[in-house]
Design a protein around this motif. Sequence first.
Motif, PDB file in Angstrom:
ATOM      1  N   THR A   1       0.836  -1.212   0.000  1.00 18.76           N
ATOM      2  CA  THR A   1       0.000   0.000   0.000  1.00 18.76           C
ATOM      3  C   THR A   1       0.866   1.255   0.000  1.00 18.76           C
ATOM      4  N   LYS A   2       2.165   1.076  -0.267  1.00 20.58           N
ATOM      5  CA  LYS A   2       3.130   2.171  -0.433  1.00 20.58           C
ATOM      6  C   LYS A   2       3.301   3.015   0.826  1.00 20.58           C
ATOM      7  N   GLN A   3       3.075   2.398   1.973  1.00 21.77           N
ATOM      8  CA  GLN A   3       3.341   3.066   3.244  1.00 21.77           C
ATOM      9  C   GLN A   3       4.709   2.566   3.740  1.00 21.77           C
ATOM     10  N   TYR A   4       5.743   3.022   3.034  1.00 17.31           N
ATOM     11  CA  TYR A   4       7.071   2.434   3.229  1.00 17.31           C
ATOM     12  C   TYR A   4       7.641   2.716   4.615  1.00 17.31           C
ATOM     13  N   ASN A   5       7.346   3.883   5.166  1.00 18.54           N
ATOM     14  CA  ASN A   5       7.857   4.181   6.509  1.00 18.54           C
ATOM     15  C   ASN A   5       7.273   3.211   7.533  1.00 18.54           C
ATOM     16  N   LYS A   6       5.993   2.871   7.408  1.00 21.44           N
ATOM     17  CA  LYS A   6       5.376   1.916   8.326  1.00 21.44           C
ATOM     18  C   LYS A   6       5.870   0.496   8.063  1.00 21.44           C
TER      19      LYS A   6
ATOM     20  N   MET B   1       4.846  17.267   9.495  1.00 21.31           N
ATOM     21  CA  MET B   1       4.633  18.363   8.546  1.00 21.31           C
ATOM     22  C   MET B   1       3.958  19.561   9.200  1.00 21.31           C
ATOM     23  N   GLY B   2       3.229  19.314  10.274  1.00 19.86           N
ATOM     24  CA  GLY B   2       2.554  20.408  10.959  1.00 19.86           C
ATOM     25  C   GLY B   2       3.412  21.095  12.000  1.00 19.86           C
ATOM     26  N   ASP B   3       4.583  20.533  12.270  1.00 21.13           N
ATOM     27  CA  ASP B   3       5.484  21.121  13.254  1.00 21.13           C
ATOM     28  C   ASP B   3       6.132  22.376  12.662  1.00 21.13           C
ATOM     29  N   SER B   4       5.976  23.504  13.331  1.00 21.46           N
ATOM     30  CA  SER B   4       6.447  24.775  12.780  1.00 21.46           C
ATOM     31  C   SER B   4       7.972  24.800  12.606  1.00 21.46           C
ATOM     32  N   TYR B   5       8.695  24.173  13.551  1.00 23.41           N
ATOM     33  CA  TYR B   5      10.154  24.164  13.432  1.00 23.41           C
ATOM     34  C   TYR B   5      10.580  23.324  12.226  1.00 23.41           C
ATOM     35  N   MET B   6       9.919  22.160  12.035  1.00 29.65           N
ATOM     36  CA  MET B   6      10.248  21.330  10.882  1.00 29.65           C
ATOM     37  C   MET B   6       9.925  22.041   9.572  1.00 29.65           C
TER      38      MET B   6
ATOM     39  N   LYS C   1      13.212  12.462  11.685  1.00 28.14           N
ATOM     40  CA  LYS C   1      11.993  12.979  11.047  1.00 28.14           C
ATOM     41  C   LYS C   1      12.180  13.121   9.545  1.00 28.14           C
ATOM     42  N   ILE C   2      13.362  13.582   9.137  1.00 34.24           N
ATOM     43  CA  ILE C   2      13.617  13.729   7.698  1.00 34.24           C
ATOM     44  C   ILE C   2      13.577  12.364   7.009  1.00 34.24           C
ATOM     45  N   ASN C   3      14.169  11.367   7.647  1.00 33.46           N
ATOM     46  CA  ASN C   3      14.150  10.019   7.059  1.00 33.46           C
ATOM     47  C   ASN C   3      12.732   9.474   6.938  1.00 33.46           C
ATOM     48  N   LYS C   4      11.891   9.800   7.910  1.00 35.11           N
ATOM     49  CA  LYS C   4      10.496   9.365   7.830  1.00 35.11           C
ATOM     50  C   LYS C   4       9.777  10.054   6.680  1.00 35.11           C
ATOM     51  N   LEU C   5      10.088  11.344   6.472  1.00 34.23           N
ATOM     52  CA  LEU C   5       9.468  12.063   5.352  1.00 34.23           C
ATOM     53  C   LEU C   5       9.959  11.514   4.015  1.00 34.23           C
TER      54      LEU C   5
END
Length: 583
Positions: A461-466, A524-529, A555-559
């Motif tokens: 299902t292309k949810q590669y991070n999971k 993605m909703g984190d203002s610092y990120m 976090k970057i690797n997850k994105l």
Amino acid sequence: MDAAAYKSKGNEAFSAKNYPEAIEYFTKAIELDGSNHVLFSNRSACYASTNQWNEALADAETCVALNATWGKGYVRLGAAQHGLKRFDEAIATYEKGQQVEPTLQALADGIAAAQKDQQASRPDPFAGIFNAGIFVKIQSNPRLAPYLQQPDYVQMLNTIVANPRMAGSFLQDKRFMQTFMELSGIGGFAGGDDADEGDAPRDLRKPTSTTPTPAEAPTPKPAPTSEPPKKAAAAPAAAPSTSDAAKLKEEGNNFYKQRKFDEAMEKYKAAFALEPANTTFLLNQTAVLFEEGKFDECITACDEALEHGRENKADYTVIAKLMTRKAFCLQKLRRHEEAIPLYKKALIEHRNPDTLAKLDACEKEKKKNDIEAYINPELGAAAKEEGNTFFKADKFPEAVAAYTEAIKRNPTEHTAYSNRAAAYLKLGAYNEALEDCEKCLAIKPDFIRAIARKGHAYFWTKQYNKALQAYDSGLKLDATNQECIDGKNKTRAKISEMASGQSGEEGDDAARRAMADPEIAAIMGDSYMQMVLGEMQRDPSRIQDYLRDPGISEKINKLIAAGILRFGDGNGQQQQGGAARRR
């Protein structure tokens, strides 16, 4: 057979939900007595129950034309108009019916339901804009991107993405209106102090109604063609016997509350002797029998009271209460197959919340009993072996059916869920496979085959991070598990393709799918990120600096794994979703 007999047959068929047969009987009755408005009302209810709204409308219009002073006719007409989505007409019809019969609850329920569905049918202009991919779009818009550094703005977006109907509560926020105008393509946004919120849809400023939907059309009770008002048939209030009977009933109620059931029964019988046409006193007697636990006697008494009530045209609420009490007795005797249809029949007479609650409890009780009665571990093991045979023969639908039978026979045996997940994977039913893996792991959390299959479901299902997370959790249990090792390697290769833009998948598609993951949406909703991503996009040389921070690197690797971030587009530029590639 005369019209009354056909009508009675039609009522029986309607109660049994055999609507085609009921329509046939009512049609024959109408052919013999075309001036009886009740027959058209009954047939309209049948048509409505099968969603034949045009036919239901025609019969309801005839019913009202024949008797414009009968409230139920307006209920039928309004229901047909509602079914045809002619909401304004339905509301007007129900309101007209209230002028004829103000106390008829079905009319008020009909108005509330029509208003609710009318509001729900209106298109929501915000839902198409404020979806999971909005953060990517905002980041690529130089006029909106700075807002992502404001935590309250990000929180506002998260709220609206979760529930677009909440957009109406942010209409005063100039940042919200600018975002909406920019992303909807309307054009520039002045954002002055005199900005008019009148352009916003009016219905979004109102709280959503929680009025329940109307009940299914009640089964019409056999009645004379003229159907005089029931209240007119009641005994005069000033009659001495009524006063004496009422006093006896009140005395009986007092004894009943004190659980002095013999004394209460004596009073109720005495009241009935004074008013032998009043079914309510028989209803009181059934209550005593029920409290005494005499369920068989209570069932007999309810049947006698129901017959008495129909003969004496008792109020529909009394009939409904008698049916409910009889059904409750049947439930206590574990005769659920008889109780459930009787509860439903009572609801047709009168949609009482107490009856609804009892029906729900009875259905759950029956389901639980049926499941428990079906459990047989030996037969479950045999069914699982049958499923294994089908699986080895590549007969995957048959394998799913066999594993399902095994689960029903022994719902606590974890391997049947894992095996069915494997069959679902072969069939491409990845969501079902994932659900079975979760059920298996809820029983046995360290069952590594289910963990690997969970990773496979996420991969496809292309949810590669999971998928990576699933494989890693399996390797923590067994570092040599080849299935998890292969799955992890294949997933990493796919992520590398996506990161380099070689996968062939549109960035927006990947971003939209990834943003459905709450963890990705939170990043993605984190203002610092958002600030970090903005700097990385403006100055790719900063990427290595940020990757040295373990928290940001994770976090970057997850994105990247989710397909939100891509690198190596041929120009050495970072891409974010599909937006950057189009600029």
